[in-house]
Write a protein that holds these residues in place. Structure first.
Motif, short mmCIF file in Angstrom:
data_model
loop_
_atom_site.label_atom_id
_atom_site.label_comp_id
_atom_site.label_asym_id
_atom_site.label_seq_id
_atom_site.Cartn_x
_atom_site.Cartn_y
_atom_site.Cartn_z
N GLU A 1 0.70 -1.20 -0.25
CA GLU A 1 0.17 -0.01 0.02
C GLU A 1 1.11 1.20 0.32
O GLU A 1 0.07 2.21 -1.05
N ASP B 1 -5.20 -21.61 -8.50
CA ASP B 1 -4.37 -20.65 -7.01
C ASP B 1 -5.92 -19.46 -6.96
O ASP B 1 -5.02 -18.42 -7.91
N GLY B 2 -6.29 -19.16 -6.45
CA GLY B 2 -7.41 -17.75 -6.40
C GLY B 2 -6.84 -16.73 -5.28
O GLY B 2 -7.84 -15.76 -5.57
N ARG B 3 -5.51 -16.92 -4.46
CA ARG B 3 -5.71 -16.04 -3.81
C ARG B 3 -5.79 -14.58 -4.68
O ARG B 3 -6.18 -13.11 -4.15
N PHE C 1 -7.03 -13.10 -6.75
CA PHE C 1 -8.29 -12.33 -7.27
C PHE C 1 -8.92 -11.28 -6.12
O PHE C 1 -9.41 -10.11 -6.30
N SER C 2 -8.58 -11.78 -5.09
CA SER C 2 -8.82 -11.07 -4.02
C SER C 2 -8.24 -10.07 -3.64
O SER C 2 -7.84 -8.79 -3.14
N GLN C 3 -6.31 -9.73 -3.82
CA GLN C 3 -5.27 -9.28 -3.75
C GLN C 3 -5.73 -8.15 -4.53
O GLN C 3 -5.79 -6.76 -4.54
N LYS D 1 -8.59 -6.78 -5.70
CA LYS D 1 -10.02 -6.50 -5.29
C LYS D 1 -9.75 -5.64 -4.01
O LYS D 1 -9.95 -4.05 -4.07
N ARG E 1 -9.96 -1.03 -4.14
CA ARG E 1 -10.48 -0.67 -2.88
C ARG E 1 -8.87 0.42 -2.10
O ARG E 1 -8.81 1.61 -2.38
N TYR F 1 -14.09 -13.10 -14.60
CA TYR F 1 -13.74 -13.01 -12.86
C TYR F 1 -12.32 -12.06 -12.91
O TYR F 1 -13.05 -10.85 -11.66
N CYS G 1 -12.59 -8.21 -10.79
CA CYS G 1 -12.19 -8.66 -9.26
C CYS G 1 -10.76 -7.00 -10.04
O CYS G 1 -10.11 -6.20 -8.80
N ARG H 1 -22.62 -7.41 -6.18
CA ARG H 1 -22.56 -6.58 -6.46
C ARG H 1 -21.08 -5.94 -6.09
O ARG H 1 -20.65 -6.44 -4.96
N GLY H 2 -20.75 -4.61 -6.17
CA GLY H 2 -19.29 -4.17 -6.16
C GLY H 2 -17.87 -4.80 -6.75
O GLY H 2 -17.43 -4.60 -6.27
N TYR H 3 -18.40 -5.35 -7.47
CA TYR H 3 -17.52 -5.58 -8.54
C TYR H 3 -17.72 -4.58 -10.07
O TYR H 3 -17.95 -4.06 -10.24
N GLU I 1 -14.36 -13.54 -7.13
CA GLU I 1 -13.58 -13.36 -6.22
C GLU I 1 -13.69 -14.98 -5.43
O GLU I 1 -12.24 -15.15 -5.89
N TYR J 1 -11.96 -19.95 -6.99
CA TYR J 1 -10.77 -20.47 -6.54
C TYR J 1 -10.40 -20.60 -5.26
O TYR J 1 -9.39 -20.22 -5.09
N ARG K 1 -3.25 -23.52 0.38
CA ARG K 1 -2.81 -24.09 -0.31
C ARG K 1 -1.27 -24.90 -0.53
O ARG K 1 -1.99 -25.64 -1.39
#
Ligand code: HEM
Ligand code: SF4
Lengths: 173, 556
Positions: free
Chosen positions: A62, A80-82, A84-86, A88, A92, A112, A116, A149-151, B158, B161, B244
């Motif tokens: 940050e 490995d979907g991490r 996507f959250s990163q 997002k 933010r 997706y 994100c 919502r929110g994406y 999100e 996965y 994981r």
């Protein structure tokens, strides 16, 4: 390597560097460890990007966000979907530069990734050899509307229902 | 019942089209088998021992007659004329061909059904109390919130996965019939102790499998409007921090266990505080829209007791036994919820033939406001039946073998498919269930034993819920031979607990004897009117272990 964005194949203007040696590259992509040192050398006409592991906490990134033009998040495997959250969390935190997913994603993840907050996908040749640009484009919008919502997607179903409610002026179905 | 609007309809149709395209890309080599696997799993397609298996979602366990008839048709056309109801309110077909799957998905979409996210590392089919909207101890029908979550979790950008599968269950009642404490997230609808406002208690980190854990409460009271934002916070923490490196440690229960409930709660609350709730949450009007589909049907006003029922019972002891065993009190006078047991002695628990499905569909249409439920105990329910109609229903059930009177009794066994179908199995489970049911087939004996839940899994993955069975049976393999481990004292209710192992594993043929020995101890120790599990809790494991040891020593 194949770079894709919303409009199809794209050209990559970024050069990866070893360590913090950004020289006079106009757009240099460095690893997270080398980032502070690279930023210290940054000239006014240069842009800097960082390649991060998907295990990095976004809070560590940050402080650097305002000075970055590109963040590439490594996907070691498509499952490995991490990342996507990163993505997002990075959006933010106010990041407005380019966000890149770098790794063997599959076309079915394109929407997706965009939702994100990613702008582009950097595919290794082992994936790009099998999965054509056309397939990636066809996978876009295959599910024309989804619920969340929110994406970053046009018109999710919940908002559309809300619109329909206000239009009809009723709260009942 | 919920009905699809134009958006739901379009979504499900597009999803079938998407899967067709995915199959085509697999066949032409664009997708590798590894890449295709999660895509097919998220559409309910497993590769099993003998064939592909297709798992169909029955969201929160509610079905209409038309839907059940369609399942009957699919079973006939694409399977071997039967289907298997599972412990997660799904229906599995064990013999479909991969090439037929898109056509099956079309047929499902025709009746507002799908296989979406019945498998894979994503948020799975949301389950609920099978007596939702019926139970006398209910605060609010949980199905509306389940439907909201079903939609929100579907094709989530999100959270598709995740480190591992993720299961959510909800109940709106005081008595937990949805096993919420054995789920990744358990939602309990409750009234705020001071304000009386209705909201949710949220538990996280329950699960069975090889490391069984009971869920921990992370939020005592969540206002209804905040639900989706809060769930997003939980899922984000899990997606980023769940392990994981080892698939056996990847469930959220392990994360909660490793960092502790307090730390997990702290991280979720920190994330929740950062989230812009209003941009994520559903409008109250949206929840109200969904709730309006679950308003009670048009009941008649009836006296609590039925004269016709009393007369039929007096004249027919078999009917009387069924009535005394398989009914659950309804909140509306003169009505009853009827459980149709899919556990006839000698058959596979949870199996129903297409013919049986059609008959049950007819009964639902005629006698239960066109509504059916599927229970996690692998039975079917006609939720709103007039007591006056019970005899007619029973008479229709008898000829198709659906009138077994054993709800909650020792022969109402939960069993996973085990070695008969499952690629992961280490032992058989269906034949064990059958052998136990044979042993206790005598109806008088069953009635005198009373409530007793036996749950059987064919391997450590625990699909048969053995950890939370009053008596649990786990089939393992030791040096090429099946060996069955018996546990005692598990519970799947609001007092959820995990059973304890009684002693060394037994060969298959000894399992009924072991159950007999355990029941014998209960019968010797029980106080008047005391249920099996109550006796176990009161006297402890020691007398049971002693009896078990005698048996195990004799075998060894
Ligand atoms: C036949 C194919 C099946 C396969 C390959 C399979 C696979 C698995 C696996 C690997 C687990 C352990 C997951 C973990 O602990 O992370 C599991 C758990 C579970 N499965 Fe299955 N399963 C199958 C069928 C079923 C059936 C037929 C049912 C219902 C009767 C079922 C319901 C469950 C439940 C309730 C759990 C345990 C709860 C939990 O997730 O903690 N599964 N399954
Ligand atoms: S418990 Fe094991 S044997 Fe039974 S269905 Fe699950 S994975 Fe298969």
């Amino acid at each position: 390597m194949l770079l894709l964005d919303r409009n199809g194949a794209a050209t990559d203007g970024w050069t990866r560097t070893e360590g913090a040696a950004i020289g006079n590259l106009s757009r240099a992509l460095v690893g997270f460890d080398a980032l502070p040192e690279a930023l210290a050398q940054l000239a006014p006409d240069q842009q800097i990007g960082v390649l991060i592991s998907n295990a990095l906490a976004v809070s560590e990134l940050e402080p650097f966000l305002p000075r970055l033009s590109l963040i590439a998040i490594g996907f070691p495997a498509f499952a490995d979907g991490r990342g996507f959250s990163q993505a997002k969390a990075i959006r933010r935190a106010g990041f407005t530069g380019s966000l890149r997913a770098s790794g063997p994603l599959i076309p079915d993840q394109f929407d997706y990734a965009l939702a994100c907050g990613f702008d582009e996908i950097e595919l290794p040749d082992t994936s790009a050899d099998r999965q054509t640009v056309l397939q990636w484009q066809q996978a876009r919008g295959r599910l024309s509307q989804t619920y969340q919502r929110g994406y970053r997607r046009d018109g999710n179903i919940l908002d559309r229902r809300r619109l329909a409610r206000t239009a009809s002026g009723s709260t009942a179905p | 019942m919920y009905r699809y609007d134009e958006f739901d309809e379009r979504f499900v149709r597009e999803r079938v089209g998407q899967f067709r395209d995915q199959v085509a890309r697999r066949l032409d080599g664009s997708l590798t088998e590894d890449e295709f696997k999660p895509l097919r799993l998220k559409n309910g397609v497993y590769l099993q021992l003998h064939a592909y298996m297709l798992r169909i979602a029955i969201p929160y366990g509610t079905l209409s007659a038309r839907q059940l008839r369609q399942l009957a048709l699919i079973g006939e056309r694409y399977d071997r004329g039967y289907g298997h109801f599972t412990t997660r309110q799904n229906l599995q077909f064990n013999w479909p061909q991969l090439r037929d799957v898109p056509a099956i998905l079309d047929l499902l979409a025709d009746v507002e059904m799908h296989c979406i996210q019945t498998s894979g590392n994503c948020i799975r089919n949301v389950t609920a109390d099978h007596f939702a909207g019926v139970a006398q101890d209910e605060i609010e029908d949980p199905r509306a919130v389940c439907e909201l979550i079903r939609q929100w979790s579907t094709a989530h950008p999100e959270f598709s996965y995740l480190p591992r599968k993720f299961k959510i269950a909800a109940t709106g009642a005081q008595h937990d019939r949805a096993v919420i404490k054995a789920h990744d997230i358990g939602i309990r609808i409750l009234k705020h102790p001071q304000s009386g406002e209705i909201g949710y208690e949220i538990s996280v980190g329950g699960g069975l499998g090889r490391t069984p854990m009971i869920g921990k409460v992370v939020r005592d009271f969540l206002p209804k409007t905040d639900l989706l934002a809060y769930l997003e916070a939980v899922m984000r923490v899990y997606n980023l921090e769940g392990r994981r490196d080892n698939k056996y440690k990847a469930r959220v229960k392990i994360l909660v266990h490793e960092i502790g409930t307090d730390e997990f709660r702290r991280r979720v609350e920190a994330e929740f505080a950062k989230l812009d709730g209003p941009s994520v949450n559903a409008d109250p009007e949206e929840l109200a829209r969904i709730e309006s589909y679950f308003t009670p049907p048009a009941y008649q006003s009836l006296p609590e007791d039925s004269q016709a029922l009393a007369v039929a019972k007096a004249a027919n002891p078999d009917f009387a036994r069924w009535v005394d065993t398989n009914l659950t009190p309804h909140r509306v006078p003169g009505y009853s919820a009827v459980t149709i047991s899919l556990k006839p002695v000698g058959l596979a628990p949870g199996d129903a033939t297409s013919e049986q499905m059609r008959l049950v569909a007819d009964l639902a249409e005629r006698y239960s406001f066109d509504e059916l439920r599927v229970t996690h105990a692998q039975n079917l329910v006609l939720p709103h039946v007039r007591k006056d109609d019970l005899f007619a229903i029973w008479q229709a059930l008898v000829p198709v073998g659906l009138a077994t009177a054993n709800l909650g009794l020792i022969t109402d066994i939960i069993a996973c498919p085990g070695l008969d179908y499952c690629a992961l199995a280490t032992a058989r489970s269906i034949p064990i269930a059958q052998a136990i049911a044979q042993r206790f087939a005598d109806v008088e004996r069953q009635a005198s034993i009373g409530e007793l839940n036996i749950k059987i899994s064919g391997c450590i993955n625990a699909c048969g819920h053995h950890h939370v069975g009053h008596i649990g049976v786990l089939g393992l393999e030791k040096r090429g031979i099946e060996s069955y481990q018996i546990t005692l004292g598990g519970e799947a209710t609001e007092n959820a607990s995990i059973g304890e192992i009684l002693g060394p594993g037994l060969p298959a043929e000894e399992v009924p004897n072991a159950i007999e020995a355990i029941v014998g101890v209960y019968e010797r120790h029980r106080h008047d009117g005391e249920r099996f599990i109550e006796t176990v809790k009161r006297v402890g494991l020691v007398p049971f272990k002693t009896a078990f040891k005698e048996l195990a020593d004799a075998v060894a």
